[in-house]
Design an enzyme around this catalytic site. Structure first.
Site, PDB file in Angstrom:
ATOM      1  N   GLU A  63      -1.346  -3.244  -8.168  1.00  8.76           N
ATOM      2  CA  GLU A  63      -2.601  -3.545  -7.473  1.00  8.76           C
ATOM      3  C   GLU A  63      -3.157  -2.240  -6.940  1.00  8.76           C
ATOM      4  OE1 GLU A  63      -3.247  -3.213  -3.996  1.00  8.76           O
ATOM      5  OE2 GLU A  63      -1.265  -2.365  -3.566  1.00  8.76           O
ATOM      6  N   HIS A 104      -4.723  -5.783  -1.635  1.00 13.67           N
ATOM      7  CA  HIS A 104      -5.448  -5.600  -0.376  1.00 13.67           C
ATOM      8  C   HIS A 104      -6.477  -6.721  -0.213  1.00 13.67           C
ATOM      9  CE1 HIS A 104      -3.568  -1.708  -0.877  1.00 13.67           C
ATOM     10  NE2 HIS A 104      -3.938  -1.357   0.336  1.00 13.67           N
ATOM     11  N   SER A 153       0.840  -1.194   0.000  1.00 12.57           N
ATOM     12  CA  SER A 153       0.000   0.000   0.000  1.00 12.57           C
ATOM     13  C   SER A 153       0.878   1.248   0.000  1.00 12.57           C
ATOM     14  CB  SER A 153      -0.954  -0.036   1.201  1.00 12.57           C
ATOM     15  OG  SER A 153      -1.965   0.927   1.088  1.00 12.57           O
TER      16      SER A 153
END
Length: 308
Positions: free
Chosen positions: A211, A281, A103
């Protein structure tokens, strides 16, 4: 037993119960867990002000831990990049500390790669992966354990049939592959935010994995378009798409969805765009060595990444 250092370089930890669960689970697996003094600090939406979080990163680098694991992502690392202790982080990696996260952590990972060629690991975070109310995902835990004992040599996944239809070359008897290409990437939003800065790696002939979370497909396409127009995607040997989730389609989309984005991207590129990479995630995630040179082999629907 491994020495794991927990620190918070990005967002503030609001879910203290998840933090405690994560720590206890790691301890139950026999690991020595060291918690940074400011892991639970809070300043606005951050885990402490900028100086506090920079000091935490420096302590993680000096900890001598086998793994430095982030508590969570969120936002905050991009504003710290000009002040990161790059030399100390590089030295820590050379001494054996593996920095792991995802992230917002993508910013630190790519900055280290761009500045010093430092290798880190895209992988779990304490709260979202070890601190969940239910049992943590077995694949994630097994991959993490492989890193701790130095046994991880690669990972694989099963491609959807749509990938084979889009790339007939993958279905040949001898398969398809790429050798000794540099793996890089991470969270798409964070990666795109670094474009045009000194913290964006200039990778030629690499394998780019991406992602994202809570981004509508049109936003995902917009960010991919920026990478395309900047020439980043065309310079790679393959693009791997991980998990894009937690978004909501609306009636206005009229059939426009994530697969529409993938189809469009493939129409713009000559390099393979492979989907289904188990990373993002989501509970089931593998660990990926960001900055390492590795081989990608595809045989039918089976895709495998090999590293040393």
């Amino acid at each position: 037993m491994a020495h794991i250092y927990i620190y918070s370089p990005s967002g503030a930890v609001r879910d203290k119960a998840a933090f405690r669960r994560g720590v206890k689970r790691l301890q139950a697996r026999g690991h020595e867990v060291e918690i940074d003094a400011d892991a639970l600090s809070s300043h606005q939406r951050f885990a402490g002000d900028d100086d506090t979080r920079l000091a935490a990163i420096a302590r993680a680098a000096a900890s001598g831990a086998q793994v430095a694991l982030i508590s969570r992502g969120g936002y905050g690392l991009t504003r710290l990049l000009p002040r990161l202790p790059f030399a100390e982080l590089q030295q820590a990696v050379e001494r054996g500390t593996q920095f792991v996260g995802l992230s917002d952590f993508t910013a630190l990972q790519l900055a280290l790669l761009a500045q010093n060629g430092t290798q880190t690991w895209a992988g779990p975070a304490l709260l979202a992966d070890f601190g969940v109310p239910e049992e943590p995902d077995e694949i994630m835990q097994d991959c993490f354990d492989d890193l701790l004992v130095g046994q991880g040599e690669g990972t694989g996944w099963r491609l959807p049939l749509s990938d084979l239809r889009a790339h007939p070359e993958l279905s040949g008897e001898e398969g398809w592959g790429v050798e000794q290409a540099q793996l890089w990437g991470g969270n798409l939003s964070v990666l795109v935010s670094l474009l045009g800065t000194p913290y964006f790696p200039q990778i030629e002939g690499g394998i780019l994995f991406l992602e994202d979370v809570a981004e509508h497909p049109y936003r995902i396409e917009r960010m991919l378009t920026q990478l395309l127009h900047a020439g980043v995607l065309g310079r790679q040997k393959a693009v791997l798409l991980g998990q894009f989730n937690r978004y909501q389609l609306v009636p206005h989309d009229k059939g426009f969805k994530l697969q529409s984005v993938v189809d469009w991207l493939r129409s713009q590129l000559k390099v393979p765009v492979l989907t289904g990479l188990p990373f993002g995630h989501v509970p089931t995630k593998v660990l990926l060595p960001v900055g390492a040179r590795l081989d990608l082999a595809v045989s039918g629907r089976e895709a495998i990444l090999f590293w040393d």
